[in-house]
Write a protein that holds these residues in place. Structure first.
Motif, PDB file in Angstrom:
ATOM      1  N   GLY A  17      -5.746   7.159  -2.276  1.00 56.18           N
ATOM      2  CA  GLY A  17      -4.530   7.050  -1.483  1.00 56.18           C
ATOM      3  C   GLY A  17      -3.715   8.315  -1.606  1.00 56.18           C
ATOM      4  O   GLY A  17      -3.947   9.149  -2.486  1.00 56.18           O
ATOM      5  N   GLU A  22      -0.728   4.862  -5.954  1.00 55.35           N
ATOM      6  CA  GLU A  22      -2.088   4.432  -5.616  1.00 55.35           C
ATOM      7  C   GLU A  22      -3.097   5.095  -6.552  1.00 55.35           C
ATOM      8  O   GLU A  22      -4.055   4.469  -6.993  1.00 55.35           O
ATOM      9  CB  GLU A  22      -2.424   4.797  -4.171  1.00 55.35           C
ATOM     10  N   GLN A  27      -6.313   0.039  -6.804  1.00 58.04           N
ATOM     11  CA  GLN A  27      -6.341  -1.203  -6.046  1.00 58.04           C
ATOM     12  C   GLN A  27      -7.785  -1.539  -5.734  1.00 58.04           C
ATOM     13  O   GLN A  27      -8.682  -0.701  -5.894  1.00 58.04           O
ATOM     14  CB  GLN A  27      -5.522  -1.078  -4.762  1.00 58.04           C
ATOM     15  N   PHE A  29     -10.863  -2.198  -3.330  1.00 63.50           N
ATOM     16  CA  PHE A  29     -11.390  -1.831  -2.025  1.00 63.50           C
ATOM     17  C   PHE A  29     -12.596  -2.717  -1.766  1.00 63.50           C
ATOM     18  O   PHE A  29     -13.312  -3.088  -2.693  1.00 63.50           O
ATOM     19  CB  PHE A  29     -11.817  -0.358  -2.000  1.00 63.50           C
ATOM     20  N   ILE A  73      -9.437   7.108   2.736  1.00 64.59           N
ATOM     21  CA  ILE A  73     -10.627   6.262   2.700  1.00 64.59           C
ATOM     22  C   ILE A  73     -11.670   6.777   3.683  1.00 64.59           C
ATOM     23  O   ILE A  73     -12.846   6.438   3.559  1.00 64.59           O
ATOM     24  CB  ILE A  73     -10.305   4.769   2.907  1.00 64.59           C
ATOM     25  N   HIS A  98     -12.633  -1.068   3.391  1.00 65.81           N
ATOM     26  CA  HIS A  98     -11.435  -1.867   3.644  1.00 65.81           C
ATOM     27  C   HIS A  98     -10.419  -1.594   2.539  1.00 65.81           C
ATOM     28  O   HIS A  98     -10.777  -1.524   1.360  1.00 65.81           O
ATOM     29  CB  HIS A  98     -11.761  -3.361   3.607  1.00 65.81           C
ATOM     30  N   LYS A  99      -9.166  -1.483   2.938  1.00 65.93           N
ATOM     31  CA  LYS A  99      -8.072  -1.266   1.988  1.00 65.93           C
ATOM     32  C   LYS A  99      -7.018  -2.355   2.238  1.00 65.93           C
ATOM     33  O   LYS A  99      -5.980  -2.110   2.842  1.00 65.93           O
ATOM     34  CB  LYS A  99      -7.493   0.136   2.190  1.00 65.93           C
ATOM     35  N   SER A 101      -4.862  -3.759   0.449  1.00 69.85           N
ATOM     36  CA  SER A 101      -3.547  -3.621  -0.197  1.00 69.85           C
ATOM     37  C   SER A 101      -2.908  -2.283   0.149  1.00 69.85           C
ATOM     38  O   SER A 101      -2.113  -1.742  -0.623  1.00 69.85           O
ATOM     39  CB  SER A 101      -3.687  -3.761  -1.710  1.00 69.85           C
ATOM     40  N   ALA A 102      -3.228  -1.758   1.313  1.00 73.52           N
ATOM     41  CA  ALA A 102      -2.643  -0.488   1.746  1.00 73.52           C
ATOM     42  C   ALA A 102      -1.114  -0.590   1.749  1.00 73.52           C
ATOM     43  O   ALA A 102      -0.559  -1.642   2.057  1.00 73.52           O
ATOM     44  CB  ALA A 102      -3.150  -0.124   3.137  1.00 73.52           C
ATOM     45  N   ASP A 110      -5.690  -6.442   6.883  1.00 69.75           N
ATOM     46  CA  ASP A 110      -6.659  -5.444   6.431  1.00 69.75           C
ATOM     47  C   ASP A 110      -6.430  -4.130   7.162  1.00 69.75           C
ATOM     48  O   ASP A 110      -5.936  -4.112   8.292  1.00 69.75           O
ATOM     49  CB  ASP A 110      -8.082  -5.946   6.716  1.00 69.75           C
ATOM     50  N   VAL A 111      -6.801  -3.064   6.497  1.00 73.33           N
ATOM     51  CA  VAL A 111      -6.934  -1.743   7.095  1.00 73.33           C
ATOM     52  C   VAL A 111      -8.327  -1.288   6.714  1.00 73.33           C
ATOM     53  O   VAL A 111      -8.742  -1.445   5.561  1.00 73.33           O
ATOM     54  CB  VAL A 111      -5.888  -0.752   6.538  1.00 73.33           C
TER      55      VAL A 111
END
Length: 120
Positions: A17, A22, A27, A29, A73, A98-99, A101-102, A110-111
């Motif tokens: 991040g 971050e 976190q 992924f 990412i 996938h992140k 907790s962005a 989701d991101v």
């Protein structure tokens, strides 16, 4: 080529991040990988050596996600795709990172970033 092996939802702790928190706190992924390769020989021989070992694939992906910190990412996904393509049998690969907790100050599920790479 229509044969493929897919790994979905591999959860790995990483430190990616652009923000300091971050990189410090990390976190989870989630990673999805699809690799296209000819599975004819593996199906005919029933021999693990004739296919892409998905357990080893998961370990290789996890090592990248849990390894060196990246800002984006997009970079993580590209590094994973490059690693999968080191197996000469793999013709194409698609990787989604996938992140969930962005750091976005809005409600979202989701991101994710998806890269698709193929041999020339």
């Amino acid at each position: 080529m229509s044969d493929r092996i897919t790994l979905t939802g591999l959860r790995v702790r990483g430190y990616h991040g652009v923000f300091d928190h971050e990189k410090r706190d990390g976190q989870d992924f989630l990673v999805d990988v699809s690799a296209w390769l000819d599975l004819t020989a593996a199906a005919a021989s029933d021999d693990l050596r004739q296919t892409l070992h998905y357990g080893e694939l998961a370990e290789r992906v996890a090592a990248i996600v849990s390894g060196e910190s990246r800002d984006l990412i997009e970079t993580v996904a590209g590094d994973i795709a490059d690693e999968v393509l080191t197996d000469e049998r793999v013709r194409e690969v698609e990787v989604t990172v996938h992140k969930p907790s962005a750091p976005i100050p809005l409600s979202f599920e989701d991101v994710a970033v998806t890269v698709h790479r193929a041999r020339p």
